[in-house]
Motif scaffolding. Structure first.
Motif, mmCIF file in Angstrom:
data_model
loop_
_atom_site.group_PDB
_atom_site.id
_atom_site.type_symbol
_atom_site.label_atom_id
_atom_site.label_comp_id
_atom_site.label_asym_id
_atom_site.label_seq_id
_atom_site.Cartn_x
_atom_site.Cartn_y
_atom_site.Cartn_z
ATOM 1 N N ILE A 50 0.838 -1.204 0.000
ATOM 2 C CA ILE A 50 0.000 0.000 0.000
ATOM 3 C C ILE A 50 0.873 1.254 0.000
ATOM 4 C CG2 ILE A 50 -1.654 1.340 1.378
ATOM 5 C CD1 ILE A 50 -2.943 -1.386 2.147
ATOM 6 N N GLU A 51 1.922 1.259 0.811
ATOM 7 C CA GLU A 51 2.840 2.411 0.841
ATOM 8 C C GLU A 51 3.513 2.614 -0.512
ATOM 9 O OE1 GLU A 51 3.312 4.819 3.169
ATOM 10 O OE2 GLU A 51 1.649 3.826 4.186
ATOM 11 N N MET A 52 3.940 1.517 -1.143
ATOM 12 C CA MET A 52 4.564 1.627 -2.463
ATOM 13 C C MET A 52 3.568 2.149 -3.494
ATOM 14 S SD MET A 52 7.204 -1.598 -2.802
ATOM 15 C CE MET A 52 5.970 -2.864 -2.522
ATOM 16 N N GLN A 53 2.306 1.693 -3.408
ATOM 17 C CA GLN A 53 1.268 2.170 -4.323
ATOM 18 C C GLN A 53 1.023 3.667 -4.130
ATOM 19 O OE1 GLN A 53 -1.115 0.516 -6.519
ATOM 20 N NE2 GLN A 53 0.310 -1.183 -6.604
ATOM 21 N N LEU A 54 1.008 4.106 -2.877
ATOM 22 C CA LEU A 54 0.815 5.530 -2.586
ATOM 23 C C LEU A 54 1.951 6.348 -3.177
ATOM 24 C CD1 LEU A 54 -0.617 7.896 -1.185
ATOM 25 C CD2 LEU A 54 0.580 7.269 0.922
ATOM 26 N N ASP A 55 3.191 5.914 -2.963
ATOM 27 C CA ASP A 55 4.345 6.619 -3.534
ATOM 28 C C ASP A 55 4.272 6.633 -5.053
ATOM 29 O OD1 ASP A 55 5.346 7.106 -1.008
ATOM 30 O OD2 ASP A 55 6.771 5.426 -1.059
ATOM 31 N N ALA A 56 3.908 5.498 -5.643
ATOM 32 C CA ALA A 56 3.806 5.417 -7.103
ATOM 33 C C ALA A 56 2.726 6.362 -7.623
ATOM 34 C CB ALA A 56 3.515 3.986 -7.536
ATOM 35 N N GLN A 57 1.602 6.452 -6.899
ATOM 36 C CA GLN A 57 0.528 7.354 -7.325
ATOM 37 C C GLN A 57 0.991 8.803 -7.276
ATOM 38 O OE1 GLN A 57 -2.879 8.426 -4.763
ATOM 39 N NE2 GLN A 57 -4.139 7.500 -6.371
ATOM 40 N N ILE A 58 1.604 9.185 -6.176
ATOM 41 C CA ILE A 58 2.055 10.573 -6.021
ATOM 42 C C ILE A 58 3.056 10.931 -7.118
ATOM 43 C CG2 ILE A 58 3.372 12.143 -4.545
ATOM 44 C CD1 ILE A 58 2.045 10.617 -2.136
ATOM 45 N N ASN A 59 4.059 10.089 -7.316
ATOM 46 C CA ASN A 59 5.078 10.370 -8.322
ATOM 47 C C ASN A 59 4.530 10.215 -9.733
ATOM 48 O OD1 ASN A 59 7.078 10.911 -6.398
ATOM 49 N ND2 ASN A 59 7.486 8.730 -6.151
ATOM 50 N N GLY A 60 3.665 9.214 -9.937
ATOM 51 C CA GLY A 60 3.101 8.987 -11.270
ATOM 52 C C GLY A 60 2.231 10.138 -11.738
ATOM 53 N N TYR A 61 1.365 10.643 -10.851
ATOM 54 C CA TYR A 61 0.522 11.781 -11.227
ATOM 55 C C TYR A 61 1.380 12.981 -11.578
ATOM 56 C CZ TYR A 61 -3.753 9.479 -9.502
ATOM 57 O OH TYR A 61 -4.813 8.641 -9.312
#
Length: 186
Positions: A50-61
């Motif tokens: 979940i933490e990795m997904q959150l980081d990926a979302q923030i950076n991806g957006y």
């Protein structure tokens, strides 16, 4: 850029997200990832995912939508959700819309979508919306209001939906209401 607070339907308002919202946004993201918590795996592993997904979302957006607008949704002075919009020269794109659990299934999402449709019509742009295929209520709403799936941009998880305002909607002589899809360029 949106400055200050923008009034929305249902007594909500939107304001730009700030640094003080970082913990709220992270908590809401974590709280809403029940889909990942259903995985048959160790709890610590799932929380790390979940933490990795959150980081990926923030950076991806940030990388995919460098000009995106990040807004906090509030009702009665309390934060209840977030919306990420990419307002391009040709189109308006809803990147993400999410609410805290207590604010879900209260009609807030559909009222935000109608607000976005009005904004798209006023600015003479199509509105693009990603809809999860496992969210039949969202898909039903979008089809009801004339959205079409762009299969070239869709995948197994998301249907990429497009809405084109009519000429009457763009000049404000027709209300946004359920209708058949309109195909064409704005």
């Amino acid at each position: 850029m949106i400055q200050g607070s923008v009034p929305l339907p249902h007594g909500m308002n939107a304001r730009p997200a700030g640094r003080a919202d970082k913990d709220f946004l992270a908590k809401m993201y974590r709280d809403n990832r029940d889909d990942l918590r259903m995985i048959d795996a160790d709890k610590d592993y799932i929380e790390n995912v979940i933490e990795m997904q959150l980081d990926a979302q923030i950076n991806g957006y940030g990388n995919q939508f460098p000009d995106a607008v990040y807004l906090i949704l509030e009702k009665n002075g309390s934060r209840i959700g977030r919306i990420t919009l990419d307002i391009g020269k040709v189109e308006m794109r809803l990147v993400d819309l999410d609410f805290i659990k207590k604010a879900k299934n209260k009609g807030f999402g559909s009222s935000i979508l109608l607000w976005l449709m009005k904004a798209a019509a006023q600015t003479k742009r199509p509105l693009l919306v990603p809809a999860r295929r496992d969210d039949p209520l969202m898909l039903k709403f979008l089809h009801k209001y004339g959205f079409l799936e762009d299969e070239t941009m869709s995948d197994d998880v998301y249907a990429r939906m497009s809405w084109f305002p009519t000429a009457d909607e763009m000049v404000g002589i027709a209300d946004i209401k359920p209708r058949s899809a309109v195909i064409g360029a704005v």
